[in-house]
Design a protein around this motif. Structure first.
Motif, mmCIF file in Angstrom:
data_model
loop_
_atom_site.group_PDB
_atom_site.id
_atom_site.type_symbol
_atom_site.label_atom_id
_atom_site.label_comp_id
_atom_site.label_asym_id
_atom_site.label_seq_id
_atom_site.Cartn_x
_atom_site.Cartn_y
_atom_site.Cartn_z
ATOM 1 N N ARG A 25 50.398 45.090 34.784
ATOM 2 C CA ARG A 25 49.204 45.764 34.245
ATOM 3 C C ARG A 25 48.723 45.109 32.951
ATOM 4 N N GLU A 26 49.672 44.633 32.140
ATOM 5 C CA GLU A 26 49.253 43.924 30.912
ATOM 6 C C GLU A 26 48.471 42.663 31.255
ATOM 7 N N LYS A 27 48.982 41.941 32.252
ATOM 8 C CA LYS A 27 48.307 40.682 32.616
ATOM 9 C C LYS A 27 46.937 40.946 33.216
ATOM 10 N N ILE A 28 46.830 41.984 34.017
ATOM 11 C CA ILE A 28 45.522 42.306 34.609
ATOM 12 C C ILE A 28 44.574 42.811 33.516
ATOM 13 N N ALA A 29 45.077 43.679 32.648
ATOM 14 C CA ALA A 29 44.225 44.230 31.578
ATOM 15 C C ALA A 29 43.652 43.101 30.714
ATOM 16 N N ALA A 30 44.430 42.038 30.543
ATOM 17 C CA ALA A 30 43.961 40.932 29.700
ATOM 18 C C ALA A 30 42.724 40.253 30.276
ATOM 19 N N GLN A 31 42.455 40.452 31.577
ATOM 20 C CA GLN A 31 41.250 39.852 32.187
ATOM 21 C C GLN A 31 40.004 40.674 31.899
ATOM 22 N N TYR A 32 40.184 41.898 31.405
ATOM 23 C CA TYR A 32 39.053 42.810 31.213
ATOM 24 C C TYR A 32 38.946 43.162 29.728
ATOM 25 N N PRO A 33 38.021 42.530 29.009
ATOM 26 C CA PRO A 33 37.965 42.725 27.555
ATOM 27 C C PRO A 33 37.935 44.204 27.173
ATOM 28 N N ILE A 84 48.069 43.170 47.254
ATOM 29 C CA ILE A 84 47.969 43.678 45.876
ATOM 30 C C ILE A 84 46.502 43.708 45.444
ATOM 31 N N GLY A 85 46.100 44.875 44.960
ATOM 32 C CA GLY A 85 44.777 45.040 44.378
ATOM 33 C C GLY A 85 44.900 45.861 43.112
ATOM 34 N N TRP A 86 43.764 46.172 42.502
ATOM 35 C CA TRP A 86 43.827 47.003 41.294
ATOM 36 C C TRP A 86 42.492 47.673 41.009
ATOM 37 N N ILE A 87 42.601 48.682 40.142
ATOM 38 C CA ILE A 87 41.417 49.373 39.632
ATOM 39 C C ILE A 87 41.399 49.151 38.125
ATOM 40 N N ALA A 88 40.232 48.824 37.573
ATOM 41 C CA ALA A 88 40.034 48.849 36.112
ATOM 42 C C ALA A 88 38.991 49.936 35.869
ATOM 43 N N ALA A 89 39.351 50.933 35.100
ATOM 44 C CA ALA A 89 38.462 52.094 34.932
ATOM 45 C C ALA A 89 38.827 52.842 33.654
ATOM 46 N N PRO A 90 37.952 53.751 33.216
ATOM 47 C CA PRO A 90 38.322 54.588 32.072
ATOM 48 C C PRO A 90 39.621 55.348 32.374
ATOM 49 N N ALA A 120 52.477 38.960 42.354
ATOM 50 C CA ALA A 120 51.204 39.139 41.646
ATOM 51 C C ALA A 120 51.316 38.744 40.179
ATOM 52 N N ARG A 121 52.474 39.022 39.572
ATOM 53 C CA ARG A 121 52.656 38.635 38.158
ATOM 54 C C ARG A 121 52.547 37.119 38.006
ATOM 55 N N THR A 122 53.047 36.395 39.009
ATOM 56 C CA THR A 122 52.907 34.936 38.967
ATOM 57 C C THR A 122 51.441 34.546 39.158
ATOM 58 N N ALA A 123 50.801 35.154 40.164
ATOM 59 C CA ALA A 123 49.444 34.720 40.529
ATOM 60 C C ALA A 123 48.417 34.994 39.427
ATOM 61 N N VAL A 124 48.528 36.149 38.755
ATOM 62 C CA VAL A 124 47.476 36.502 37.780
ATOM 63 C C VAL A 124 47.696 35.871 36.402
ATOM 64 N N ASP A 125 48.815 35.197 36.256
ATOM 65 C CA ASP A 125 49.024 34.446 35.026
ATOM 66 C C ASP A 125 47.832 33.481 34.860
#
Ligand SMILES: Cc1ncc(COP(=O)(O)O)c(C=O)c1O
Length: 374
Positions: free
Chosen positions: A63-71, A231-237, A263-268
């Motif tokens: 989640r940290e790695k994904i969150a880093a893609q969304y300012p 693997i997918g994800w949601i970015a939301a409030p 996924a942790r490897t791929a989203v790096d």
């Protein structure tokens, strides 16, 4: 709850492993575990990993790695799911109630046609118009998005047109959602699958951050080329994420532990760039072949070249319904393609262009052989 069949997915799952040529896909040919190994995924260590439950909303590291893609996003803004499809499903379950209204961009991936209707929501469609470069029909959009509308669903880059909305269109959509108090769900699973992003350096901009009404879903299936790990994800409030996590607990509990690790490897960031570059390379090699093939029909086939995604949406000049046409291709050529009717737009077919050279050549030859008989 009564749910209609998801026509495109059912046609694919019925036939894709039985036909000789599956030309119905929309992502590039998938990466192997060995290729992920060369990006740092430790296959030997994975052999000793206890296959227990994983953190149900995604491991903190992922989640940290994904969150880093969304300012501006933190781990509280992210829920990791079983594919982008589960992400979209959780959002529909969390946000829609019987009697609610929802606006749907068409053509589209029609998951959020069937699911909202099964929940009792009414769907108002608005169309992307080929003659406007696949930009929305604004009269339809404004009629579809009103203060009664709870949710708008778009895919950007769009499946099946491969088009990307202009900045003006993005702003207009967001402004309308703010005015009407509507959530905007932007499915961005094709972001990073731009055909010439490497040349222009301009990947599709995300809707993320344009408004607190914006929700983004995405995943590893298309631009990354890793659909099999689901693997997918949601970015939301955070309050939307909290609702989705509640639904997730009931539905599948959480994603698969091994997949979370992959996924942790791929989203790096360095690996993500490699995955996107590989996708772009495959698409840039295949696009000219698709272009040439379409041109060889001397105007019988028409398209607007996609900006992203491994698919060509092609309009054909005949009255034959698209489903009937695709069934003929399947039965006579053992080749599967997607009818426009399964994507919300009749008179078109969707043909895959993410495969190897020989596969693409033979797949197109077979589709072409059938088209020439109509
Ligand atoms: C726009 C869109 N969203 C979601 C999905 C499902 O993706 P996933 O494999 O991540 O569940 C697809 C699959 O084709 C798609 O085109």
């Amino acid at each position: 709850m009564k749910i209609e069949p998801f026509e495109m997915e059912r046609m694919q799952s019925t036939w894709e492993n039985l036909v000789e040529y599956d030309m119905s896909e929309s992502g590039v040919r998938p990466l192997t575990l060995r290729e992920l190994g060369s990006m740092g995924f430790d296959i030997q260590r994975a052999l000793d990993m206890p296959l227990g439950y994983s953190q149900s909303n995604g491991t903190l590291e992922l989640r940290e790695k994904i969150a880093a893609q969304y300012p501006g996003a933190s781990v509280e803004h992210i829920e990791v799911t079983n594919g982008t499809s589960e992400a979209n499903y959780l959002l529909a379950l969390s946000l829609l109630r019987d009697g609610d209204e929802m606006a749907l961009e068409v053509p589209n991936y029609m998951q959020l046609w069937g699911v909202p209707r099964s929940l009792g929501a009414k769907i108002n469609k608005f169309t992307l118009r080929l003659e406007r470069g696949w930009e929305p029909d604004w009269d339809e959009f404004e009629a579809a998005v009103t203060p009664k509308t709870r949710l708008v669903y778009i895919s950007n880059p769009n499946n099946p047109t491969g088009s990307v909305l202009s900045r003006e269109s993005m702003e207009r959509i967001v402004a309308r959602c703010e005015k009407t108090g509507t959530y905007l769900l932007s499915d961005e699973v094709y972001q990073g699958a731009e055909i010439d992003a490497a040349l222009t350096g301009k990947p599709t901009p995300s809707f993320w951050g344009m408004s607190d009404r914006v929700i983004v879903t995405s995943g590893l299936s298309k631009a990354y080329g890793i659909p099999g790990v689901r693997i997918g994800w949601i970015a939301a409030p955070p309050k939307v994420i909290s609702e989705c996590w509640t639904q997730h607990d009931y539905l599948t509990i959480g994603p698969n532990k091994l997949s979370d690790w992959v996924a942790r490897t791929a989203v790096d960031p360095a690996n993500r760039a490699k995955c996107y570059a590989r996708t772009g390379e495959i698409l840039r090699a295949n696009l000219p072949k698709m272009r040439e093939w379409i041109a060889s029909f001397n105007g019988f086939l028409e398209w607007r070249e996609p900006a992203a995604g491994a698919m060509a949406l092609i309009r054909y000049r005949s009255e034959i319904p698209s489903y009937e046409l695709c069934e003929r291709v399947r039965k006579n050529q053992s080749t599967l393609i997607v009818p426009g009717s399964h994507l919300g737009l009749e008179g078109c077919i969707r043909v895959w262009m993410g495969g190897r050279d020989e596969y693409l050549t033979e797949g197109l030859r077979r589709v072409g052989a059938e088209l020439k008989t109509i």
